[in-house]
Design a protein around this motif. Sequence first.
Motif, short mmCIF file in Angstrom:
data_model
loop_
_atom_site.label_atom_id
_atom_site.label_comp_id
_atom_site.label_asym_id
_atom_site.label_seq_id
_atom_site.Cartn_x
_atom_site.Cartn_y
_atom_site.Cartn_z
N LEU A 18 0.97 -1.14 -0.02
CA LEU A 18 -0.20 0.12 0.05
C LEU A 18 0.94 1.22 0.06
CD1 LEU A 18 -2.87 1.35 0.37
CD2 LEU A 18 -2.61 1.18 2.78
N LEU A 78 -7.92 -0.75 9.20
CA LEU A 78 -7.27 -0.20 8.26
C LEU A 78 -8.40 0.13 7.26
CD1 LEU A 78 -4.78 0.81 6.62
CD2 LEU A 78 -4.66 -1.63 5.80
N HIS A 79 -8.51 1.43 6.93
CA HIS A 79 -9.29 1.78 5.85
C HIS A 79 -8.80 1.74 4.41
CE1 HIS A 79 -12.17 4.87 3.49
NE2 HIS A 79 -13.00 4.00 4.48
N THR A 80 -9.12 0.73 3.65
CA THR A 80 -8.59 0.88 2.41
C THR A 80 -9.53 0.21 1.55
OG1 THR A 80 -6.93 -0.65 1.18
CG2 THR A 80 -7.93 -1.59 2.94
N HIS A 81 -9.35 0.98 0.13
CA HIS A 81 -10.42 0.50 -1.08
C HIS A 81 -12.05 0.74 -0.41
CE1 HIS A 81 -7.10 -1.18 -3.02
NE2 HIS A 81 -7.10 -2.35 -2.06
N GLN A 89 -1.38 -7.19 3.91
CA GLN A 89 -1.15 -5.57 3.25
C GLN A 89 0.20 -5.17 3.93
OE1 GLN A 89 -4.15 -3.52 1.93
NE2 GLN A 89 -2.14 -2.86 1.33
N THR A 144 4.08 5.58 5.19
CA THR A 144 2.64 5.38 4.86
C THR A 144 1.60 5.06 5.94
OG1 THR A 144 3.12 4.46 2.65
CG2 THR A 144 1.18 3.89 3.46
N LEU A 180 -1.47 7.28 7.42
CA LEU A 180 -2.74 6.78 7.52
C LEU A 180 -3.11 6.95 9.15
CD1 LEU A 180 -2.12 3.36 6.24
CD2 LEU A 180 -3.56 5.21 5.18
N GLN A 202 -7.06 6.94 9.32
CA GLN A 202 -7.51 5.99 8.53
C GLN A 202 -6.71 4.55 8.92
OE1 GLN A 202 -6.45 7.51 4.64
NE2 GLN A 202 -8.79 7.71 4.31
#
Length: 798
Positions: A681, A722-725, A753, A759, A763, A768
Motif C-alpha cells: 500500500l 485499516l481503511h482501504t479500498h 497488506q 505510509t 494513515l 485511516q
Amino acid sequence: MQDINPRYASLYQATVKDAAAGGPAIMGKLIASLRRDLQARESAARDFRERDVHAESLKQLYQHEQTLREGYGPALLEQFTRPTSAVKATIPSMAEVQFDQLELMDEVQVQESVNMARAQQMAMLSAEASLAELNTLICATLGLQSVRPERNPLRPEAYLNALRSTVERTPAPATMRLDWLTVMGIALGAELKELYSSLASQLKTQGVVPAGYAVTPAPSASGVPGGGKGREVAAQAPFSETSRYGAPGSVEREALIARELRAPKPVTDPALLTLDRLRKLLAGELDQLGTPHRVVAFAQQFARQFESPGGYGGSDAESHSDFASTVPAAFEALSEMKQVDRVVQRLEQRRGGVAPAAGLQGLQAVREDIRRSASGVAQALSLEVVNLMVDNIARDPRLLEPVQALIRELEPALMRLALVDARLFTDKHHAARMLVQEVTHRSLAYANVQSPGFLAFLDEVREAIAPLANAQPEGPEMFANALHELQVMWNEEATKQAQARLQAVKALEKAEQRNVLAEKIAREIDSHPDAAKVPEVVLSFLCGPWAQVVAQARLSGGAGSAAADKYQALISALLWSTHPDLAHKNIAKLTKLVPLLLGTLREGLETIQYPATKTSAFLEALMGLHQAAFRMVHKEAAAAAAAKMETAASKPSTEMPVRNRPVEDGNPWVAPSEAQDSNFLDIPDETPADAAVATPILSPVVPPVAASPGAGGLPLGSWVELHTHGEWVRTQLTWASPHGTLFLFTSAAGSTQSMTRRTHDKLVAAGQLRVISAQPVVDGALDAVAQQAMKNSLDSTL
C-alpha cells in the motif's frame, strides 16, 4: 519545548522561569510544615522509642534542609521544560499502577505509591479552582484554542515529581523519606493554591485572554456521547469533589480536607482489596495454606482422644501432649475462619448491590458457593481478583457480546483454580491465563458477529472450554488441554495461510536489505567531492534510484561482480558529465561517454523494475544538461545554462519527483514485483485535500507502550482497523522489518497488506488506521484490578 504563541512567548518563558525560581521558597514552607508535624508527634508520643524516631527525623531534616531548598528549584525547572511528548509522570498514580509490577515491589514502595497518589489527589482538591483558571491562561499563551490541562507545565504532578526526586536524593533512611514525602506532599496543596492564584493574576494583568474549556456532548443514559437529549456541557476541571467537600474555596471545605489529611482512617474493611493486600497476595505473604487444615487436625485429635474406645485418660501421654498443642492452633484457626466469613459476607454484600441479569443469576449463585468455600483470607481475596478480572474483560467494549459471555462462563473454573493455584496471577505464561488471553486476543480479528469465520471461531472455543464448566481443577492441566486443543485447530488454519505470508515477508526482507545497503551507498555518493557542484536532479537520482541499482547488483552477484563494478563506475562518470566546470572542457570525452551512460542507466534501472515513465523523465533531463554542455563556450554561460536546466528539471512533477538524500526517510523503494507479492500500500506524497477524512477512533484509548519492532511502537500481534479500498478491514501486525521501515499486516482470512513507516504514519494522522489492541486484554484487565486496589487504598484513608 512546546509551541508558544509568539505574542506571549516572552511572558510564557518568564512565568515558567519565575515558577522554578520560587522553588526554594516553597520548599522552605514545606520543611516548616514537616518540622511542626514532627515536633507535634514527638510531644504526643508516649513511647520513648517513638519519640526517638521523631527526634532523629527532625535531626536529619535539619542536616539536609539546605540541600532540599537548593535542589527543588532545578528539579522543578527540569520538570517544566520536559517536552509534552516525553512527559510521563513518575508518581505511580491510579492510572499508572501495573499489576505485574506489584510482586516486585516491597511494602515501603507500595506505601510510597499510595501516599504520593493520595498527595496528588489532595493537591488537586486544594488547588482545583485556581488551577482551572491558570490552565485557561497558560493554554492561551501556548496558542491553544481550548484548554488542555496536560499542556500546563506547572501542573501539580510536576511539583510532586520534583518533590519526590529532591527528597530521594537525600541520604536519609527510606522509611524516613517516605514520611517526609507524605507530610510535605499533603502540605504542597495549600502552597499550590496560593501560587496558582498569584500566577493567574499576573497573566491576566499582562493582558492574556484565557482559552475556553472544550464543549463536549453530555453522556446519554446509554452511555453514548451525544445521545439522549444531545445536551452539551463544558469540560470540567479534574478531581472535582464539590459534592463531598463543598464548594471550592469555602472555609468548610478547607477545614474538612485538612482534618481528613491529618487523621487518615485505618483500613477496617477485611474484604477491601487495597494495593498493599494485593501486593502481599501476589508475593505469597498471605496465608495460602488455609485454615481448615488446622481445624480438621484438631477434630481428628479430638476424636482419637475422646471418642475412641480407649477414651479420655488413656495411657498415651504423648498423644495427650500432641492434642494439647493443637488446641491453641485450632482456636486461632477458628478465629481466622470467622475473619474469612466476614470477608466473604462483605464480598457478597458488595457484589449483591447490583442485581444480576436473568442469564447470570445461576452464575451468581455458583460464585457465592465458591466464595463460601474459601479457607483463608488469601483465598477470599484471590477470588475477588478473579471476579474483578473477569468483570473487566467481560465489559471490554472491544470484545463482541458472545465472547464476553464465554469469559463469564469460564469464571467459575478460574475461581476454583485460584483456590489451589496462586500462580494464576503471578505467571504470565500460566495455562489458564494464556487460555483467556488467546481467546480474547484472537476474537479481536472479528469486527462484528457477521464477520466471516466468527461463528466457527465461537463454536471451536465453546467446545474446547466445555469440560471446564463443572471441573474441580487441582492445577493448570485442564486449561492447558483446552488451550492445546484450540491451538491445534488455529495452527492448522495458520498453516494454510502461511505460504502467502511467507512470500510477502521474503519480498519485504529483500526490499529492506537492499534499502539499507542503498542508504550506505547514498551517503558515500553525497560525500563525493564533486557532489556539491552537480545539479540537484542528478544528485537526487544517484542517491535514490541509482543507489538502489548498485545495492541490488552487490546483493545479487557480490560486491566485486562485473555488474556491481559497472554500476559503481557510472557514479563518477555521471558526476563528471554533469559538472558545470569539467564536462564542457573535454567535449570529445563527453561525446564518447553519453551513449555508454544512457545504455548503462537503462540496463541498471531495469534490474530494480524502476518505472519507465520515471526513467524517461530523468534521461530527458540528463540529455538537456549534456546538450547545454556541448553548446557552452564560457564558464559563466555554462553555469547559467546548468542553473536553468536544473530549475526546469526540478520543477514539481508526478513523473520525476526529487528524492531527499540520504534515503533514511522511512519510505524505502519497493519494486513492483515485491509490492505485488506483499500487497503493498503506497500513498503519494501529494494527496488530494479531500482524499481522506479523519475518522474518530471508536476503540478505547490504549496506554502508551514501550518502543518495539512494531509499527509506530505497536508490538507484533496488535490488531488494527485499516481503511482501504473504501472499507474498514480488521487486520493484525504480523511482521516488522529489522530496521522498522516496512510492516506487514494479515487479516483473519489470511490476506496481507504491507506498507512503509511513512505510509503508516500518514494513515494514522488521517484517521485511516486505528488501534484496536496494543496491550493484551488480560494484562489490561489485571492492570485495572491494580488500579481499583489503588483507588480503594486512597478511599480508605479519606
